[in-house]
Enzyme design. Structure first.
Site, PDB file in Angstrom:
ATOM      1  N   GLU A 116      -0.121 -15.096 -11.712  1.00  0.00           N
ATOM      2  CA  GLU A 116       0.690 -13.929 -11.417  1.00  0.00           C
ATOM      3  C   GLU A 116       1.367 -13.430 -12.689  1.00  0.00           C
ATOM      4  O   GLU A 116       1.320 -14.083 -13.732  1.00  0.00           O
ATOM      5  CB  GLU A 116       1.743 -14.259 -10.342  1.00  0.00           C
ATOM      6  CG  GLU A 116       1.121 -14.634  -9.011  1.00  0.00           C
ATOM      7  CD  GLU A 116       2.118 -14.979  -7.940  1.00  0.00           C
ATOM      8  OE1 GLU A 116       1.720 -15.054  -6.764  1.00  0.00           O
ATOM      9  OE2 GLU A 116       3.314 -15.181  -8.267  1.00  0.00           O
ATOM     10  N   HIS A 238      10.847  -5.576  -6.552  1.00  0.00           N
ATOM     11  CA  HIS A 238       9.410  -5.860  -6.582  1.00  0.00           C
ATOM     12  C   HIS A 238       8.675  -4.557  -6.830  1.00  0.00           C
ATOM     13  O   HIS A 238       8.955  -3.542  -6.193  1.00  0.00           O
ATOM     14  CB  HIS A 238       8.947  -6.492  -5.269  1.00  0.00           C
ATOM     15  CG  HIS A 238       7.625  -7.171  -5.387  1.00  0.00           C
ATOM     16  ND1 HIS A 238       6.446  -6.472  -5.509  1.00  0.00           N
ATOM     17  CD2 HIS A 238       7.290  -8.479  -5.441  1.00  0.00           C
ATOM     18  CE1 HIS A 238       5.440  -7.320  -5.611  1.00  0.00           C
ATOM     19  NE2 HIS A 238       5.925  -8.547  -5.569  1.00  0.00           N
ATOM     20  N   ARG A 284       7.905  -8.557 -13.594  1.00  0.00           N
ATOM     21  CA  ARG A 284       8.199  -7.589 -12.547  1.00  0.00           C
ATOM     22  C   ARG A 284       9.144  -6.474 -13.002  1.00  0.00           C
ATOM     23  O   ARG A 284       8.984  -5.315 -12.602  1.00  0.00           O
ATOM     24  CB  ARG A 284       8.801  -8.301 -11.336  1.00  0.00           C
ATOM     25  CG  ARG A 284       7.791  -9.139 -10.580  1.00  0.00           C
ATOM     26  CD  ARG A 284       8.449  -9.909  -9.455  1.00  0.00           C
ATOM     27  NE  ARG A 284       7.450 -10.639  -8.683  1.00  0.00           N
ATOM     28  CZ  ARG A 284       7.740 -11.457  -7.689  1.00  0.00           C
ATOM     29  NH1 ARG A 284       9.003 -11.660  -7.341  1.00  0.00           N
ATOM     30  NH2 ARG A 284       6.793 -12.084  -7.025  1.00  0.00           N
ATOM     31  N   HIS A 345      14.080  -6.789  -3.988  1.00  0.00           N
ATOM     32  CA  HIS A 345      13.259  -7.927  -3.566  1.00  0.00           C
ATOM     33  C   HIS A 345      13.977  -9.272  -3.664  1.00  0.00           C
ATOM     34  O   HIS A 345      13.848 -10.107  -2.779  1.00  0.00           O
ATOM     35  CB  HIS A 345      11.998  -7.964  -4.421  1.00  0.00           C
ATOM     36  CG  HIS A 345      11.053  -9.078  -4.092  1.00  0.00           C
ATOM     37  ND1 HIS A 345      10.466  -9.202  -2.849  1.00  0.00           N
ATOM     38  CD2 HIS A 345      10.576 -10.107  -4.834  1.00  0.00           C
ATOM     39  CE1 HIS A 345       9.674 -10.269  -2.842  1.00  0.00           C
ATOM     40  NE2 HIS A 345       9.736 -10.837  -4.030  1.00  0.00           N
ATOM     41  N   ARG A 380      13.658 -13.320 -12.418  1.00  0.00           N
ATOM     42  CA  ARG A 380      12.904 -14.456 -11.874  1.00  0.00           C
ATOM     43  C   ARG A 380      11.424 -14.328 -12.178  1.00  0.00           C
ATOM     44  O   ARG A 380      10.811 -13.300 -11.914  1.00  0.00           O
ATOM     45  CB  ARG A 380      13.113 -14.550 -10.366  1.00  0.00           C
ATOM     46  CG  ARG A 380      12.291 -15.639  -9.704  1.00  0.00           C
ATOM     47  CD  ARG A 380      12.583 -15.728  -8.230  1.00  0.00           C
ATOM     48  NE  ARG A 380      12.120 -14.577  -7.478  1.00  0.00           N
ATOM     49  CZ  ARG A 380      10.888 -14.447  -6.981  1.00  0.00           C
ATOM     50  NH1 ARG A 380       9.967 -15.389  -7.195  1.00  0.00           N
ATOM     51  NH2 ARG A 380      10.562 -13.385  -6.279  1.00  0.00           N
TER      52      ARG A 380
END
Length: 525
Positions: A116, A238, A284, A345, A380
């Site tokens: 990811e 997100h 992100r 998110h 994060r």
């Protein structure tokens, strides 16, 4: 009514349920309190997976470095190493529990690892594209079957019971007052150890990927109890929430980009390489800001995530839930791109805790998204959240189990003698809508001092109205959540106003540069 347990856990996501099982297996009588059902949590909505070093080509140091990079210099080195080094043990614990992680193929004993955004290796173990749901379902079955765990669904905590306020000075947290939504009565829960596993605060924003229960309850209760709160300005948006009038908060997993998904404008033009050399695999915050920029620059309602170049059977196998949900809405991801927008998110900040999940108040713990452990820093890293839940759930269990057992002190019942039934519930719904709209408009992906001051002004007006309402009328689910949301919103704005730079998820037009030294934003009651 008084209920006594060895441990009281508020929240039933991965952090709360894994902790409950660990305590129950060591003969602790555990109360697991959840606002709705056991299945209602952000954990159950997690699609991508859990990050851990499980492959011989990967390393602890690489995972730590990726976390540091995403966290923009603000990750705590000790906490980060602690979580990453305990990652494999956490995964092994889930596998032993029977979580059905996706295999590499039918003929192998190995597990498929995906990659990811922000990760330098394939290290995301997953259960197709619904990992959180698979973990939750597995744990829930075992929680329901365990004789030492008592479940209280449709119960919402009103506030913590503090020794200093009920005639037991120096005793810290002694439990909580909890509203039984079935009967409308407030029940007193007494426990030597109380754990906040209440999740984040995504519902403070108008658009979010979070479930309706994510109203910042634990963060607000801990703040009122005297705990420090840190880094609340770092709200992760997100990048890819499905944009469709009938799709409420449906997330398009990070793994879609990890497996080759490309972001495009309506005319098919790819735009991420112009914003970052990592393109769609950038962290992100970078991707969310890029989408926000393109939407505002061109007046777009959304952009498009295209993975239709992959084989149809492969897509249906790797992303069955995303494929099925999109198909329900008339979008065939094997043939066309997915319309997406950013949405609130994840709450990277929260209640300050140590490596045993202890807060500033004795006997009060915080685990999961409600806590600020130091792992996430200013942003994060994808799929570190469920890992944090598991590692700190184990850490909290070890600390609770090591404490000597103490008798339950006498606690007063909830006092409703000076309140009446609410006369105008419309006040709650109006304030709820106004708060979420103000946060979306003024405290979103890109911020300015002017916007933040506007938000602060409106929040203070709302705080006064809500406090007056709370003081005069009986509590309800909506009132409790609204009271907690306005406290959480205030903490986010106060932290944002204190940060005089742009770092990670906090991007300020007034302070576009990075300060030479990364510092946490810590608020004290």
């Amino acid at each position: 009514m008084l209920k006594q347990f060895d441990a009281l856990i508020l929240g039933s996501g991965t952090a709360g349920q894994s902790l409950a099982l660990r305590l129950a297996e060591r003969k602790q009588r555990v109360a697991l309190v959840t606002k709705r059902s056991l299945a209602d949590s952000a954990s159950a909505w997690a699609q991508g997976g859990i990050a851990a070093v499980l492959d011989s080509t990967d390393s602890i140091e690489a995972h730590i470095q990726d976390t540091f990079t995403a966290g923009a210099g603000l990750c705590d080195p000790v906490a980060t190493r602690f979580v990453v080094e305990h990652g494999k043990a956490a995964i092994d614990w889930l596998i032993a529990r029977g979580v059905p992680f996706t295999r590499e193929d039918a003929s192998t004993v190995g597990y498929h690892l995906t990659r990811e955004g922000g990760h330098s290796h394939r290290r995301i173990i997953h259960a197709a594209d619904a990992t959180g749901a698979a973990v939750q379902a597995t744990l829930t079955d075992q929680v329901l079957a365990h004789p030492n765990i008592t479940i209280f669904e449709n119960h919402i905590a009103v506030d913590l019971v503090l020794g200093d306020k009920v005639g037991h000075p120096g005793k810290g947290c002694l439990g909580a007052y909890v509203l039984d939504l079935n009967s409308g009565r407030v029940v007193t829960f007494s426990a030597p150890s109380t754990v906040l596993a209440t999740g984040g605060a995504g519902k403070v924003y108008l658009y979010t990927t979070n479930p309706d229960v994510a109203t910042g309850d634990g963060i607000a209760m801990a703040w009122r109890a005297g705990c420090r709160v840190a880094n609340m300005e770092f709200i992760q948006f997100h990048p890819t929430c499905l944009y469709h009038p009938q799709a409420k908060s449906f997330l398009i997993s990070e793994a879609v980009r990890g497996e080759g998904g490309v972001l495009r404008l309506p005319d098919g033009t790819r735009f991420m390489p112009e914003h970052d050399e990592r393109a769609e695999l950038a962290p992100r915050d970078v991707v969310a800001r890029a989408i926000d920029f393109e939407m505002k620059k061109r007046g777009l309602d959304c952009v498009y995530l295209d993975i239709s170049h992959k084989p149809a059977d492969w897509l249906r196998g790797h992303f069955p839930n995303i494929h099925a949900r999109c198909l329900e809405l008339g979008i065939d991801i094997t043939r066309e791109p997915i319309p997406v927008v950013p949405a609130a998110h994840y709450t990277c900040g929260g209640i300050v805790t140590d490596l045993s999940a202890r807060t500033d108040v004795p006997n009060l713990y915080a685990v999961g998204e409600s806590a600020c452990t130091g792992l996430h820093g200013a942003n994060r890293l994808a799929s570190n959240s469920l890992l944090e839940c598991l590692v700190f759930g184990e850490a909290a269990a070890q600390d609770i189990l090591a404490k000597p057992r103490t008798p339950h002190p006498a606690l007063p019942a909830w006092d409703e003698s000076r309140v009446t039934d609410a006369d105008e519930e419309v006040v709650i719904s109006h304030n709820w809508a106004e708060l979420r709209r103000a946060m979306w408009d003024y405290v979103g992906i890109v911020r300015t001092n002017k916007r933040l001051r506007r938000a602060r002004h409106r929040i203070r007006l709302l705080e006064r109205e809500i406090h007056e309402f709370y003081s005069n009328f009986r509590v309800s689910n909506d009132l409790i959540e609204l009271r907690n949301l306005v406290v959480t919103a205030d903490l986010i704005v106060r932290c944002a106003l204190r940060r005089k730079e742009s770092r990670g998820l906090h991007h300020s037009r007034d302070y576009p540069d990075l300060l030479p030294k990364a510092r946490d934003t810590i608020l004290r009651p």
